[in-house]
Design a protein around this motif. Sequence first.
Motif, PDB file in Angstrom:
ATOM      1  N   ILE A 243       0.828  -1.214   0.000  1.00  0.00           N
ATOM      2  CA  ILE A 243       0.000   0.000   0.000  1.00  0.00           C
ATOM      3  C   ILE A 243       0.861   1.263   0.000  1.00  0.00           C
ATOM      4  CG2 ILE A 243      -1.981  -1.088   1.108  1.00  0.00           C
ATOM      5  CD1 ILE A 243      -1.062   0.314   3.704  1.00  0.00           C
ATOM      6  N   GLY A 244       2.097   1.126  -0.438  1.00  0.00           N
ATOM      7  CA  GLY A 244       2.984   2.288  -0.507  1.00  0.00           C
ATOM      8  C   GLY A 244       2.610   3.220  -1.652  1.00  0.00           C
ATOM      9  N   ASP A 245       3.166   4.414  -1.648  1.00  0.00           N
ATOM     10  CA  ASP A 245       2.935   5.370  -2.729  1.00  0.00           C
ATOM     11  C   ASP A 245       3.545   4.855  -4.033  1.00  0.00           C
ATOM     12  OD1 ASP A 245       1.712   7.072  -0.887  1.00  0.00           O
ATOM     13  OD2 ASP A 245       3.627   8.050  -0.383  1.00  0.00           O
ATOM     14  N   TYR A 246       3.013   5.311  -5.145  1.00  0.00           N
ATOM     15  CA  TYR A 246       3.451   4.843  -6.459  1.00  0.00           C
ATOM     16  C   TYR A 246       4.915   5.211  -6.725  1.00  0.00           C
ATOM     17  CZ  TYR A 246       3.720   4.114 -11.484  1.00  0.00           C
ATOM     18  OH  TYR A 246       4.107   3.678 -12.729  1.00  0.00           O
ATOM     19  N   THR A 247       5.697   4.202  -7.159  1.00  0.00           N
ATOM     20  CA  THR A 247       7.064   4.414  -7.647  1.00  0.00           C
ATOM     21  C   THR A 247       7.286   3.449  -8.813  1.00  0.00           C
ATOM     22  OG1 THR A 247       8.224   2.697  -6.350  1.00  0.00           O
ATOM     23  CG2 THR A 247       7.820   4.810  -5.247  1.00  0.00           C
ATOM     24  N   THR A 248       8.477   3.473  -9.366  1.00  0.00           N
ATOM     25  CA  THR A 248       8.810   2.559 -10.464  1.00  0.00           C
ATOM     26  C   THR A 248       8.631   1.110 -10.045  1.00  0.00           C
ATOM     27  OG1 THR A 248      10.448   4.155 -11.240  1.00  0.00           O
ATOM     28  CG2 THR A 248      10.627   1.911 -12.102  1.00  0.00           C
ATOM     29  N   PHE A 249       8.899   0.826  -8.770  1.00  0.00           N
ATOM     30  CA  PHE A 249       8.844  -0.551  -8.282  1.00  0.00           C
ATOM     31  C   PHE A 249       7.580  -0.863  -7.480  1.00  0.00           C
ATOM     32  CE2 PHE A 249      13.325   0.749  -8.552  1.00  0.00           C
ATOM     33  CZ  PHE A 249      13.795  -0.202  -9.449  1.00  0.00           C
ATOM     34  N   ASP A 250       6.806   0.136  -7.175  1.00  0.00           N
ATOM     35  CA  ASP A 250       5.576  -0.043  -6.387  1.00  0.00           C
ATOM     36  C   ASP A 250       4.405   0.440  -7.233  1.00  0.00           C
ATOM     37  OD1 ASP A 250       7.129  -0.702  -3.935  1.00  0.00           O
ATOM     38  OD2 ASP A 250       7.697   1.412  -4.050  1.00  0.00           O
ATOM     39  N   THR A 251       3.701  -0.501  -7.861  1.00  0.00           N
ATOM     40  CA  THR A 251       2.712  -0.120  -8.873  1.00  0.00           C
ATOM     41  C   THR A 251       1.301  -0.586  -8.530  1.00  0.00           C
ATOM     42  OG1 THR A 251       3.243  -2.121 -10.151  1.00  0.00           O
ATOM     43  CG2 THR A 251       4.444  -0.102 -10.704  1.00  0.00           C
ATOM     44  N   ASN A 252       1.035  -0.829  -7.270  1.00  0.00           N
ATOM     45  CA  ASN A 252      -0.299  -1.260  -6.871  1.00  0.00           C
ATOM     46  C   ASN A 252      -1.300  -0.111  -6.986  1.00  0.00           C
ATOM     47  OD1 ASN A 252      -2.273  -3.011  -5.999  1.00  0.00           O
ATOM     48  ND2 ASN A 252      -1.272  -3.536  -4.080  1.00  0.00           N
ATOM     49  N   VAL A 253      -2.571  -0.448  -6.851  1.00  0.00           N
ATOM     50  CA  VAL A 253      -3.623   0.567  -6.811  1.00  0.00           C
ATOM     51  C   VAL A 253      -3.402   1.468  -5.600  1.00  0.00           C
ATOM     52  CG1 VAL A 253      -6.123   0.905  -6.604  1.00  0.00           C
ATOM     53  CG2 VAL A 253      -5.223  -1.031  -7.909  1.00  0.00           C
ATOM     54  N   ARG A 272      -5.698 -14.083   7.266  1.00  0.00           N
ATOM     55  CA  ARG A 272      -4.797 -13.183   7.982  1.00  0.00           C
ATOM     56  C   ARG A 272      -4.219 -12.170   6.997  1.00  0.00           C
ATOM     57  NH1 ARG A 272      -4.641 -18.266   9.983  1.00  0.00           N
ATOM     58  NH2 ARG A 272      -4.619 -18.540  12.246  1.00  0.00           N
ATOM     59  N   VAL A 273      -3.935 -10.982   7.477  1.00  0.00           N
ATOM     60  CA  VAL A 273      -3.434  -9.908   6.614  1.00  0.00           C
ATOM     61  C   VAL A 273      -2.156  -9.324   7.217  1.00  0.00           C
ATOM     62  CG1 VAL A 273      -3.888  -7.540   5.841  1.00  0.00           C
ATOM     63  CG2 VAL A 273      -5.643  -9.293   5.571  1.00  0.00           C
ATOM     64  N   GLY A 274      -1.181  -9.058   6.360  1.00  0.00           N
ATOM     65  CA  GLY A 274       0.068  -8.439   6.802  1.00  0.00           C
ATOM     66  C   GLY A 274       0.477  -7.317   5.866  1.00  0.00           C
ATOM     67  N   LEU A 275       1.526  -6.612   6.236  1.00  0.00           N
ATOM     68  CA  LEU A 275       2.038  -5.490   5.456  1.00  0.00           C
ATOM     69  C   LEU A 275       3.108  -5.962   4.476  1.00  0.00           C
ATOM     70  CD1 LEU A 275       2.222  -2.364   5.054  1.00  0.00           C
ATOM     71  CD2 LEU A 275       4.013  -2.371   6.811  1.00  0.00           C
ATOM     72  N   HIS A 276       3.058  -5.407   3.267  1.00  0.00           N
ATOM     73  CA  HIS A 276       4.086  -5.653   2.256  1.00  0.00           C
ATOM     74  C   HIS A 276       4.829  -4.330   2.057  1.00  0.00           C
ATOM     75  CE1 HIS A 276       5.976  -8.080  -0.674  1.00  0.00           C
ATOM     76  NE2 HIS A 276       5.355  -7.640  -1.751  1.00  0.00           N
ATOM     77  N   PRO A 277       5.803  -4.030   2.929  1.00  0.00           N
ATOM     78  CA  PRO A 277       6.477  -2.723   2.867  1.00  0.00           C
ATOM     79  C   PRO A 277       7.062  -2.453   1.484  1.00  0.00           C
ATOM     80  CG  PRO A 277       7.068  -3.867   4.879  1.00  0.00           C
ATOM     81  CD  PRO A 277       6.345  -4.858   4.031  1.00  0.00           C
ATOM     82  N   SER A 278       6.893  -1.258   1.001  1.00  0.00           N
ATOM     83  CA  SER A 278       7.286  -0.909  -0.366  1.00  0.00           C
ATOM     84  C   SER A 278       8.806  -0.915  -0.550  1.00  0.00           C
ATOM     85  CB  SER A 278       6.701   0.455  -0.749  1.00  0.00           C
ATOM     86  OG  SER A 278       7.218   1.464   0.093  1.00  0.00           O
ATOM     87  N   TYR A 279       9.200  -0.760  -1.797  1.00  0.00           N
ATOM     88  CA  TYR A 279      10.587  -0.939  -2.214  1.00  0.00           C
ATOM     89  C   TYR A 279      11.578  -0.124  -1.393  1.00  0.00           C
ATOM     90  CZ  TYR A 279      14.472  -1.381  -5.564  1.00  0.00           C
ATOM     91  OH  TYR A 279      15.676  -1.643  -6.162  1.00  0.00           O
TER      92      TYR A 279
END
Length: 434
Positions: A243-253, A272-279
């Motif tokens: 759920i990180g902000d958009y970057t070249t490597f982080d392209t989620n909604v 269960r839900v966890g965090l996927h910390p951005s690049y």
Amino acid sequence: MILVYTHKITPRVRYIFKHIFTRILSVEIDFTTKVEEFVAFNGPKLSYTNVALGSEFFIKSTDLLFQQGVSDVEISVSVWEDVPCFFFQGTKSTIPYDIFSASFYLITRYEEHLPHIKDQHGRYTADQSLAYINGFLEKPVVDIWAYKLKKALKERFPDYDYQERTYKYISTIDVDNAFAYKHKSVIRSIGGLLKDLYKFNIFNVIDRLAVRFNLRKDPFNTFQELINLKNTYNVRTIFFFLIGDYTTFDTNVSASKSKFRLLIKDMVDYARVGLHPSYYTMDNIDKLKEEKQRLEGITNMPIFRSRQHYLRFSLPSTYQQLIDLEIKEDYSMGYASHSGFRASTCTPFYFYDLDFEIQTPLKIFPFALMDTTLNDYMKLTPKQSLGKINELKREVKRVNGTFITLFHNESLSNYLRWKGWRRVYESMLKIATS
């Protein structure tokens, strides 16, 4: 209980003995540095020191568990009854290898604290590792050594009540892109359309337009299928949301999109839900904290599970940051380019901080394989991938460990490079739970 005599009880000794005896072998232990107490003890016991006290069960120690900090360690890998091992201590030792020092070296990722070359994403690479170089990356040798120790203990102390742990399976799903085309910003949608037109990807253009105008379901929206399969095979499943902000490597909604937020809320109800910390969180605790708070704001519950995007972490700094933010479980321990056991174990373990010489509260859950590793790096077909999955599952099952796999929601789409991979996921669940 088994009593362990050692000339000095260090944090390293306590840590690795607890891991091998308590977590792998389900055996309770206690320590003593007093020879008279050890001699007087009538139950099963062993000594871990430089010289045997008598004719007891004796494992000759190296210096590694009695040192502090990190320094170059000379290692020569040989074979112990068909299993690679190192720190050979001679035949006077009941176990000819110091498996405690060897296990500590592997589990703490000691070699990753030494100078090494990083790849383009700042990661430690598999081909530098002792396990890869010596051909045991796909074997959980720490667990195998522990079971060999157990066999020797049973021969010496046959009347002791040895407990057996049970095999477990955990399916983990990384959500790098919740949707292929839906709920993207206008600018990103137009940009993607123009890119497909420029490359003459006509089928992509058709799919993109069909999804945008609600004529076709978004191919990456496989979440209901994942939940159905979870329920069918009764599999523990964890979703890690980027759920990180958009970057070249982080392209989620964008996390501001209501449909994406509703999706996350729905998954909390079923799994269960966890965090996927951005690049870029690897070296940025402020960004990591912001993303953790953002996910907690969506789920309305504390988030304590995490896996780094691109498996991008650096030891010990990234784990120290996770601990500071009260993350209790990390699932990043594996390689992007190779399947197998990065820490040479299939048993969850607590991170040992070599900077401060302490066992931390951060529990590491090492995974054995990833879909993109099999498909993109190893170039395996779906059929070949199932063969590799079966091999790794058998290795874990032999030692009653925890088999953890990493897939993405998009790999169930049967779309573009993932054609045939939905069947792989379901077949993997059959294999893993059989």
